[in-house]
Design a protein around this motif. Structure first.
Motif, mmCIF file in Angstrom:
data_model
loop_
_atom_site.group_PDB
_atom_site.id
_atom_site.type_symbol
_atom_site.label_atom_id
_atom_site.label_comp_id
_atom_site.label_asym_id
_atom_site.label_seq_id
_atom_site.Cartn_x
_atom_site.Cartn_y
_atom_site.Cartn_z
ATOM 1 N N ILE A 24 0.858 -1.186 0.000
ATOM 2 C CA ILE A 24 0.000 0.000 0.000
ATOM 3 C C ILE A 24 0.891 1.232 0.000
ATOM 4 O O ILE A 24 1.822 1.333 0.803
ATOM 5 C CB ILE A 24 -0.948 0.012 1.214
ATOM 6 N N VAL A 25 0.608 2.155 -0.900
ATOM 7 C CA VAL A 25 1.399 3.380 -1.009
ATOM 8 C C VAL A 25 1.093 4.272 0.185
ATOM 9 O O VAL A 25 -0.057 4.631 0.438
ATOM 10 C CB VAL A 25 1.094 4.122 -2.329
ATOM 11 N N THR A 26 2.149 4.610 0.929
ATOM 12 C CA THR A 26 2.024 5.492 2.099
ATOM 13 C C THR A 26 2.661 6.848 1.789
ATOM 14 O O THR A 26 3.344 7.006 0.773
ATOM 15 C CB THR A 26 2.721 4.870 3.323
ATOM 16 N N SER A 27 2.473 7.787 2.687
ATOM 17 C CA SER A 27 3.012 9.136 2.472
ATOM 18 C C SER A 27 4.539 9.124 2.368
ATOM 19 O O SER A 27 5.115 9.957 1.668
ATOM 20 C CB SER A 27 2.557 10.081 3.580
ATOM 21 N N GLU A 28 5.200 8.174 3.015
ATOM 22 C CA GLU A 28 6.664 8.076 2.937
ATOM 23 C C GLU A 28 7.139 7.687 1.534
ATOM 24 O O GLU A 28 8.302 7.902 1.193
ATOM 25 C CB GLU A 28 7.209 7.058 3.941
ATOM 26 N N ASN A 29 6.259 7.101 0.728
ATOM 27 C CA ASN A 29 6.613 6.650 -0.620
ATOM 28 C C ASN A 29 6.470 7.756 -1.665
ATOM 29 O O ASN A 29 6.918 7.590 -2.798
ATOM 30 C CB ASN A 29 5.719 5.481 -1.058
ATOM 31 N N ILE A 30 5.836 8.865 -1.278
ATOM 32 C CA ILE A 30 5.467 9.913 -2.227
ATOM 33 C C ILE A 30 6.562 10.976 -2.326
ATOM 34 O O ILE A 30 7.140 11.382 -1.322
ATOM 35 C CB ILE A 30 4.130 10.564 -1.796
ATOM 36 N N ASP A 31 6.814 11.440 -3.562
ATOM 37 C CA ASP A 31 7.824 12.483 -3.771
ATOM 38 C C ASP A 31 7.157 13.834 -4.045
ATOM 39 O O ASP A 31 5.940 13.987 -3.903
ATOM 40 C CB ASP A 31 8.796 12.087 -4.886
ATOM 41 N N ASP A 32 7.951 14.810 -4.459
ATOM 42 C CA ASP A 32 7.444 16.170 -4.702
ATOM 43 C C ASP A 32 6.460 16.246 -5.866
ATOM 44 O O ASP A 32 5.757 17.245 -6.026
ATOM 45 C CB ASP A 32 8.602 17.138 -4.971
ATOM 46 N N LEU A 33 6.425 15.211 -6.692
ATOM 47 C CA LEU A 33 5.487 15.171 -7.820
ATOM 48 C C LEU A 33 4.186 14.455 -7.455
ATOM 49 O O LEU A 33 3.357 14.171 -8.308
ATOM 50 C CB LEU A 33 6.147 14.499 -9.029
ATOM 51 N N ASN A 34 4.046 14.124 -6.160
ATOM 52 C CA ASN A 34 2.844 13.467 -5.626
ATOM 53 C C ASN A 34 2.593 12.083 -6.208
ATOM 54 O O ASN A 34 1.441 11.661 -6.360
ATOM 55 C CB ASN A 34 1.602 14.356 -5.786
ATOM 56 N N HIS A 35 3.675 11.387 -6.550
ATOM 57 C CA HIS A 35 3.545 9.975 -6.929
ATOM 58 C C HIS A 35 4.684 9.191 -6.279
ATOM 59 O O HIS A 35 5.580 9.773 -5.670
ATOM 60 C CB HIS A 35 3.512 9.792 -8.458
ATOM 61 N N VAL A 36 4.628 7.867 -6.398
ATOM 62 C CA VAL A 36 5.664 7.030 -5.792
ATOM 63 C C VAL A 36 7.006 7.358 -6.428
ATOM 64 O O VAL A 36 7.148 7.355 -7.650
ATOM 65 C CB VAL A 36 5.327 5.532 -5.959
ATOM 66 N N ASN A 37 7.983 7.636 -5.585
ATOM 67 C CA ASN A 37 9.329 7.966 -6.040
ATOM 68 C C ASN A 37 9.991 6.736 -6.653
ATOM 69 O O ASN A 37 9.792 5.610 -6.200
ATOM 70 C CB ASN A 37 10.151 8.470 -4.849
ATOM 71 N N ASN A 38 10.787 6.969 -7.685
ATOM 72 C CA ASN A 38 11.463 5.872 -8.384
ATOM 73 C C ASN A 38 12.305 5.013 -7.445
ATOM 74 O O ASN A 38 12.373 3.793 -7.606
ATOM 75 C CB ASN A 38 12.354 6.417 -9.498
ATOM 76 N N VAL A 39 12.953 5.633 -6.481
ATOM 77 C CA VAL A 39 13.795 4.896 -5.541
ATOM 78 C C VAL A 39 12.963 3.921 -4.708
ATOM 79 O O VAL A 39 13.442 2.850 -4.338
ATOM 80 C CB VAL A 39 14.582 5.877 -4.639
ATOM 81 N N VAL A 40 11.721 4.264 -4.437
ATOM 82 C CA VAL A 40 10.843 3.394 -3.661
ATOM 83 C C VAL A 40 10.635 2.065 -4.392
ATOM 84 O O VAL A 40 10.615 1.003 -3.767
ATOM 85 C CB VAL A 40 9.500 4.092 -3.365
ATOM 86 N N TYR A 41 10.512 2.122 -5.707
ATOM 87 C CA TYR A 41 10.351 0.871 -6.461
ATOM 88 C C TYR A 41 11.568 -0.034 -6.283
ATOM 89 O O TYR A 41 11.424 -1.252 -6.160
ATOM 90 C CB TYR A 41 10.101 1.149 -7.947
ATOM 91 N N VAL A 42 12.762 0.548 -6.240
ATOM 92 C CA VAL A 42 13.973 -0.254 -6.022
ATOM 93 C C VAL A 42 13.924 -0.880 -4.620
ATOM 94 O O VAL A 42 14.247 -2.059 -4.446
ATOM 95 C CB VAL A 42 15.245 0.599 -6.215
ATOM 96 N N GLU A 43 13.496 -0.104 -3.629
ATOM 97 C CA GLU A 43 13.351 -0.646 -2.274
ATOM 98 C C GLU A 43 12.318 -1.771 -2.251
ATOM 99 O O GLU A 43 12.539 -2.807 -1.615
ATOM 100 C CB GLU A 43 12.949 0.466 -1.302
ATOM 101 N N TRP A 44 11.212 -1.580 -2.938
ATOM 102 C CA TRP A 44 10.189 -2.625 -3.004
ATOM 103 C C TRP A 44 10.721 -3.869 -3.707
ATOM 104 O O TRP A 44 10.426 -4.988 -3.306
ATOM 105 C CB TRP A 44 8.947 -2.103 -3.713
#
Length: 131
Positions: A10-30
């Motif tokens: 589930i996408v949480t606020s910690e996953n969101i970047d300045d563009l209001n979507h999941v940051n690319n780095v988060v996908y690498v962490e996932w």
């Protein structure tokens, strides 16, 4: 047929970047989390503590965005495996919409020496079980 392992996130606020979507780095962490969970699942009845896996290469194709509150289904399976390398493929979906496609090449190392270890039959049986 490939053995597909699924995990929901589930996408949480910690996953969101300045563009209001999941940051690319988060996908690498996932990708790392899903790979770890899949390996734990595959080895639950046959632990292989003598080996560790390290990332050799990532290829990621970002197709669509995910936003706060989205439920993401990650599907992963093992691809080509030879020498000391094994491919892991992943797809990230929101409902049935493909958001991200990724391929990671992992290298298997000896857990004591940290040197590359050829993937032998005992590991292949875990990575690519025969139906």
């Amino acid at each position: 047929m490939k053995d597909i392992f699924e995990l929901k996130l589930i996408v949480t606020s910690e996953n969101i970047d300045d563009l209001n979507h999941v940051n690319n780095v988060v996908y690498v962490e996932w990708m790392d989390k899903v790979a770890f969970e899949h390996w734990a699942f595959l080895t639950k009845n046959n632990p292989l503590p003598e080996y560790i896996w390290v990332v050799v290469k990532h290829e990621i194709e970002y197709l669509k965005q995910a936003v706060l509150g989205d439920v993401i289904t990650v599907r992963t399976w093992v691809g080509e495996t030879k020498g000391f390398k094994s491919e892991r493929l992943m797809e990230f979906y929101k409902n049935n919409l493909l958001l991200v496609k990724a391929k990671t090449v992992w290298g298997m190392l000896d857990a004591k020496t940290y040197k590359p270890s050829r993937i032998r039959e005992n590991v292949l049986k875990v990575l690519q079980p025969i139906k």
